[in-house]
Design a protein around this motif. Structure first.
Motif, PDB file in Angstrom:
ATOM      1  N   ILE A 121       0.863  -1.182   0.000  1.00  0.00           N
ATOM      2  CA  ILE A 121       0.000   0.000   0.000  1.00  0.00           C
ATOM      3  C   ILE A 121       0.903   1.238   0.000  1.00  0.00           C
ATOM      4  N   GLN A 180       0.554   4.526   0.293  1.00  0.00           N
ATOM      5  CA  GLN A 180       0.402   5.652   1.206  1.00  0.00           C
ATOM      6  C   GLN A 180      -0.199   5.211   2.527  1.00  0.00           C
ATOM      7  N   ILE A 181       0.401   5.635   3.610  1.00  0.00           N
ATOM      8  CA  ILE A 181      -0.165   5.324   4.925  1.00  0.00           C
ATOM      9  C   ILE A 181      -0.422   6.618   5.684  1.00  0.00           C
ATOM     10  N   TYR A 182      -1.660   6.804   6.136  1.00  0.00           N
ATOM     11  CA  TYR A 182      -1.983   7.926   7.014  1.00  0.00           C
ATOM     12  C   TYR A 182      -2.402   7.353   8.354  1.00  0.00           C
ATOM     13  N   ASP A 240      -4.805   1.974  -2.602  1.00  0.00           N
ATOM     14  CA  ASP A 240      -3.989   3.165  -2.805  1.00  0.00           C
ATOM     15  C   ASP A 240      -3.521   3.734  -1.476  1.00  0.00           C
ATOM     16  N   THR A 241      -4.397   3.650  -0.490  1.00  0.00           N
ATOM     17  CA  THR A 241      -4.124   4.307   0.786  1.00  0.00           C
ATOM     18  C   THR A 241      -4.550   3.425   1.945  1.00  0.00           C
ATOM     19  N   LEU A 266      -5.515   4.016   5.955  1.00  0.00           N
ATOM     20  CA  LEU A 266      -5.736   4.999   7.030  1.00  0.00           C
ATOM     21  C   LEU A 266      -5.893   4.248   8.336  1.00  0.00           C
ATOM     22  N   THR A 292     -12.042  10.637   7.966  1.00  0.00           N
ATOM     23  CA  THR A 292     -11.753   9.890   6.752  1.00  0.00           C
ATOM     24  C   THR A 292     -12.171  10.684   5.515  1.00  0.00           C
ATOM     25  N   GLU A 339       1.935  10.855   8.097  1.00  0.00           N
ATOM     26  CA  GLU A 339       1.825  10.322   6.740  1.00  0.00           C
ATOM     27  C   GLU A 339       3.125   9.598   6.412  1.00  0.00           C
ATOM     28  N   ARG A 380       5.125   6.993   3.292  1.00  0.00           N
ATOM     29  CA  ARG A 380       5.026   6.421   1.949  1.00  0.00           C
ATOM     30  C   ARG A 380       5.848   5.149   1.867  1.00  0.00           C
ATOM     31  N   ARG A 406     -10.226   5.697  -6.404  1.00  0.00           N
ATOM     32  CA  ARG A 406      -9.122   5.215  -5.601  1.00  0.00           C
ATOM     33  C   ARG A 406      -9.699   4.335  -4.489  1.00  0.00           C
ATOM     34  N   THR A 419      -9.272   3.070  -0.489  1.00  0.00           N
ATOM     35  CA  THR A 419      -8.646   3.285   0.811  1.00  0.00           C
ATOM     36  C   THR A 419      -9.059   2.183   1.776  1.00  0.00           C
TER      37      THR A 419
END
Lengths: 617, 464
Positions: free
Chosen positions: A189, A191-193, A225-226, A228, A517, A541, A543, A560, A562
């Motif tokens: 994945i 992107q990680i938030y 993609d992301t 959270l 979110t 955040e 990556r 996208r 998430t």
């Protein structure tokens, strides 16, 4: 059987298949005929992975529930214990093994720990002197269980308590492991938030685990993609509120466990024609609830006030379909009609079930007392009025009315000795909505609770304080109104029938977690820095590098995806709100939801209680 | 969609709330009925093939036939070598929907480091792959047993091992190391080192809690200065003591523990209450009331309010000097007037001791007139009385005391206190309502006569 897992944007059946494969491999390790002794708690989650038929194909001939004493006789070569790593279960296993030795034909013993082996347990078995009796001691990593096409849960009941009360991060380790498994199957994945202490921990562990596997690069095109990661303690308010979606209400009133609900049987009695009225069944009616059922998928996330209309619409369609038989004249047409019968019949029984459930819920939630004079309602006590009053108080708290005073409704509920959990839920809610209670108010509630429900609940009250659900107002000012206004947590004109905002799931209150979110997707968290600072824990955040060639070339207008992971639990209403966002035409984002546990206010508070069994006394 | 600021402010100040209601009550209800009708009407058509095989088989309890929990019961039920093979639905196990590229994975293989390890080779299976840091000499390649840990002899090595375990976040590994350290280090050293290692410390506490090593845990908490936690932990032990005298003595021993000031008051009350309950429990139960309303349970370990209720029920008239007198309990535990009042009201109403109920409200003002006063709204009073099935004659006295006219009418209608309804409408000079109400009264009843008299009374100036 599990086709509904593959309907969604992400095919979660892949995860289920991987889990099944693992199970088959373990079973084959114990050659010959076998009997499984089950930790009863596990049969539910396991049912989502495999049916008996799979076990049977691998020579499982008998299954028992784990009980102390002697194992039932069974002419099998292997006895396999499927258990959670719990000390008290080890003692039972030891007892089983001991009584076995006195019998004639020896059987081979194995243990499969779910989801992880535990040193503690093995040590206990050693102390009991039975560790050497086991040929295989293994673990079955069942971290994330696919519940539905867009939903994964670890069903780790004590996760919140462990993380926020006992400061034990074992569940976070399992979470990180589960996410690594997911990435192995669905790609890294990028992107990680995250928001919250636990989120930070999990992200750190994931990044470190990835570094350790640097040698073997994941060559799968990323599906997500992301990611959270959200701490439950960032939003303590939402689970305390009564969920008002169809599924949420079923859970609030009857409790959904492992995708099943048990309902009072009266409304499900089938009176067949020509039969005298049969005895009413006394056993509860058990129903499976997931998106494999077309009608349920359609109505589960609606506000309950919109369910009646949806059911009646469906009824008309089904009636019309059955009427078609009169128009079927030719053999071909009749054949066509008959071929559709099974489907129509399933639809009919589904409609019957949900009509009954809706009636059951309606009896509890709807009320005819609308004099606009709430005082009147309090005096005419019935289930529906209690529900109505409770909701009114919740809404007052969420909108910030009189949260700094002792609430008379709560006082009355204590005087009537309503269930303790209900009281704790309301007091906690008031505390959260007021950023803590004044010393005088807090002391008053505590005294009332202890005097009415028993002094031993000092322990529970202390737990709630440690978890932040109850607290003393510090000198700093109450920041809840700022959070509420900035994130638009209260929408006065929530549309329940044709929602245009997530606030419909609580008839006005937009769950904080889901707002976070939503804002992350657009316009981004930078726009709410101030509020993020008011909520506990860091936000961050990260990556993750993708190997060259795995970067997605996005099509014009492609959504996208998430993955939202709730650390410490998520409610059905929050899930409904996320599904609503996925379906919004202009959102451009699809959400898959994962959590440590599916919960509601009651099960959540219960997990924080010491001696919850005494709550009704 | 979003409200503007002014509107919003306005809203926060108003107290009108939109409640969770059906928009259109009747319509909504008829809709459910409608779908129910539809369901029923199509039933006959499909009745005979109710057990069509396309439909998943479900036993009455709802478990799909063939599910694990169903099968556990099923196979356990058949004792002998089964000669009946339950017909489980066939499940296609080699699902083709799985893409080929994934089929090589099994969950645990993903984390064993090597993907093609032979399955029977369980002895070399890695228990804690995180510890296999390339640079690290602290390889833990076999099961983390005490044997493999013996290598770490010096304190420094042991602590380094602990730190590595902690950095891996695997609770299991951390616990394994802690067990080893607990065995090989002195308490003082261990506690001291744990103080600087919060994560390890939490795991150690969890371990001690799980393994019920209460003694060491208390020592640890004391050493850490977490005295309140220690006090609560010790207090918790009382839950496991069944004998009431032993429990009381134990609670007494808790009084000196370092609780927070508020908690220490509660613990003291807890002790006093149990002490009191033990005394009340042995009072001979010879009076008539115990025969008439036999006790359902012992009073031991009941909450304070329940105890008060019990005393209001069985020992109401005793003088304040006796331990079982309600007044004494009120005094000892400093109960508020309201708490005492509600409990006494409920208990006396339950016994239908209406004079006692009446006496609760009676106070004399300085002119010597008696008037009814209540720390509780009269509407709640009516509610409590009604729940204890008070007759209309009793109820109406209290309904009449509700101040708000509308509320009074509603309550009076609900409890059939016709006089109050009629008098209130008269006072409101509402002829229309009175006419409407007359229609609901029985022909020739006293109520009807009374309404007729009022309607014919030319002295009243009706507002409508």
């Amino acid at each position: 059987m599990a086709a509904h897992l593959s309907y969604g944007r992400v095919n979660l059946n892949i995860l289920r298949e991987a889990a099944r494969k693992e199970l088959r491999e373990f079973l084959d390790k114990c050659a010959g005929s076998k009997a499984i002794v089950w930790d009863e708690y596990l049969t539910g989650p396991f049912g989502l992975i495999a049916q008996y038929s799979l076990l049977k194909e691998h020579e499982v001939e008998k299954m028992f529930t784990l009980k102390s004493g002697r194992l039932p006789s069974a002419d099998v070569k292997n006895i396999i214990f499927f258990v959670r790593p719990r000390l008290e279960l080890m003692d039972i296993i030891a007892e089983n093994v001991f009584s076995e030795d006195k019998m004639h034909s020896p059987r081979d013993f194995h243990i499969l720990f779910v989801p992880r082996r535990s040193m503690l347990c093995e040590q206990r078995l050693k102390e009991q002197g039975v560790l050497a009796s086991f040929i295989n001691i293994d673990e079955y990593i069942l971290d994330l269980i696919p519940y539905d096409g867009d939903l994964l849960s670890m069903e780790y009941e004590s996760a919140f308590r462990e993380c926020y009360l006992e400061n034990d991060q074992t569940s976070l380790y399992h979470t990180a492991k589960g996410l690594m498994t997911l990435q192995a199957l669905y790609g890294t994945i990028p992107q990680i938030y995250g928001k919250g202490e636990c989120a930070r921990h999990v992200a750190n562990m994931m990044l470190r685990m990835k570094r350790e596997f640097a040698g073997s690069q994941n060559q799968i095109l990323p599906v997500f993609d992301t990611l959270l990661l959200l701490d439950r303690n960032v939003d303590l308010l939402t689970p305390l509120a009564t969920q008002l979606t169809y599924e949420g209400l079923i859970d609030e009133i009857y409790g959904i466990t492992n995708g099943y609900v048990k309902l009072p049987p009266e409304k499900f009695a089938q009176k067949k024609q020509g039969e005298a009225s049969k005895d009413l069944p006394t056993e509860p009616k058990k129903l499976q609830l997931n998106s494999a059922e077309e009608l349920y998928a359609e109505i589960r996330d609606k506000n309950f006030n919109a369910v009646g209309a949806a059911l009646s619409k469906k009824a008309k369609i089904i009636s019309a379909a059955f009427e078609e038989r009169h128009n079927a004249k030719t053999v071909g047409e009749i054949k066509q009609f008959v071929s559709q019968l099974p489907h129509m019949q399933a639809a009919r029984s589904s409609l019957a079930n949900h009509t009954s459930i809706a009636e059951l819920i309606k009896d509890i939630t709807s009320t005819v007392c609308f004099w606009g004079h709430l005082g009147v309602c309090a005096s005419l006590v019935s289930a529906s009025e209690a529900f109505f009053d409770n909701l009114t108080v919740e809404q007052e708290f969420m909108t910030g009315v009189d949260t700094d005073k002792v609430n008379t409704y709560i006082e009355d509920c204590v005087a009537q000795k309503d269930p303790l959990i209900k009281i704790l839920r309301l007091v906690s809610m008031q505390s959260v909505c007021n950023n803590g209670l004044k010393q005088k108010v807090l002391d008053y509630y505590k005294r009332e609770i202890l005097q009415t429900y028993g002094y031993e609940h000092i322990l529970t009250l202390n737990n709630l304080e440690k978890a932040g659900l109850l607290k003393l107002q510090s000198s700093s000012r109450n920041n809840y109104p700022t959070i509420r206004k900035t994130l638009k947590l209260w929408m006065e004109d929530a549309n329940e029938q044709n929602p245009n905002d997530i606030s419909y799931v609580y008839s006005g209150y937009a769950p904080l977690s889901v707002r976070l979110t939503q804002v992350l997707a657009r316009p981004g968290w930078r726009s709410i820095e101030e509020v993020l600072k008011m909520l506990p824990g860091p936000h961050f955040e990260e990556r993750q590098q993708l190997p060259a060639g795995l970067h997605k070339k996005r099509q014009q207008g492609e959504n996208r995806t998430t993955l939202v992971f709730f650390l410490g639990g998520v409610s059905y209403a929050e899930i409904a709100a996320l599904r609503f966002l996925s379906q919004m035409e202009d959102s451009g984002m699809e959400y898959i939801i994962a959590t440590t546990k599916l919960l509601n206010g009651t099960t959540w508070i219960k997990s924080l209680m010491d001696r919850p069994e005494s709550q009704s006394s | 969609m979003m409200k503007n600021k002014a509107d919003e402010e306005d809203y926060w100040n108003s107290s009108k709330f939109k409640a969770f209601t059906f928009d259109d009550e009747d319509d909504e209800f008829s809709r459910l009925k409608e779908s129910k009708r539809a369901v029923n009407s199509i039933r006959p058509l499909v009745d005979e093939d109710d057990d069509e095989e396309e439909v998943e088989k479900v036993s009455w309890s709802g478990e799909p036939v063939g599910s694990i929990s169903w099968s556990v019961n099923e196979t356990a039920a058949s004792n002998q070598r089964t000669d009946r093979e339950p017909a489980f639905p066939k499940i296609n196990t080699d699902t083709t929907s799985i893409s080929k590229s994934h089929s090589g994975y099994s969950l645990s293989a993903l984390f064993k480091g090597e993907t093609h390890r032979s399955l029977s080779d369980s002895s070399v299976r890695l228990y804690a792959p995180e510890l296999r840091k390339p640079k690290s000499e602290y390889k833990v390649t076999t099961r983390l047993t005490a044997v493999s840990l013996e290598k770490f002899r010096s304190l420094q090595d042991k602590l380094l091992l602990l730190d590595y375990a902690v950095s891996a976040h695997d609770g299991n590994v951390i616990t394994a190391v802690l067990i080893y350290l607990k065995r090989t280090l002195s308490k003082e050293v261990l506690f001291r080192e744990l103080t600087d290692r919060q994560t390890a410390l939490r795991h150690f506490i969890h371990y001690l809690t799980e393994s019920k090593d209460q003694r060491l845990l208390l020592e640890l908490l004391r050493a850490l200065g977490r005295t309140e936690d220690m006090a609560l932990l010790q207090y918790k032990e009382h839950l496991g003591i069944a004998d009431e005298n032993k429990r009381r003595d134990f609670l007494k021993s808790c009084l000196s523990l370092p609780f927070s000031p508020e908690d220490s008051v509660h613990v003291e009350d807890h002790y006093t209450l149990l002490e009191r309950q033990i005394i009340i429990e042995v009072i001979p139960r010879k009076q008539e009331i115990f025969q008439k309303f036999p006790r359902k349970a012992s009073i031991l370990n009941m909450p304070l309010i329940t105890t008060l209720y019990y005393c209001c029920f069985y020992h109401y008239t005793e003088s304040e000097g006796t331990y079982s007198s309600p007044l004494n309990i009120r005094q000892t535990f400093k109960l508020s007037e309201k708490q005492f009042f509600v409990t006494a009201l409920a208990a006396r109403a339950k016994l239908k001791a209406w004079p006692d109920v009446d006496a609760l409200f009676t106070s004399r003002n300085w002119l010597g007139f008696t008037r009814k006063k209540s720390p509780l709204s009269f509407q709640r009073v009516v509610d409590v009385l009604h729940k204890n099935s008070a007759p209309t004659q009793v109820l109406q006295d209290y309904v009449a005391l509700v101040d708000d006219a509308e509320l009074r009418i509603t309550l009076a209608q609900k409890h059939k206190c016709h006089d109050i309804v009629i008098n209130t409408y008269r006072d409101l000079k509402d002829r229309q309502q009175l006419l409407g109400y007359r229609a609901k009264m029985a022909r020739g009843s006293a109520e009807e006569r009374k309404i007729n008299e009022l309607l014919n009374n030319s002295q009243i100036r009706w507002k409508n």
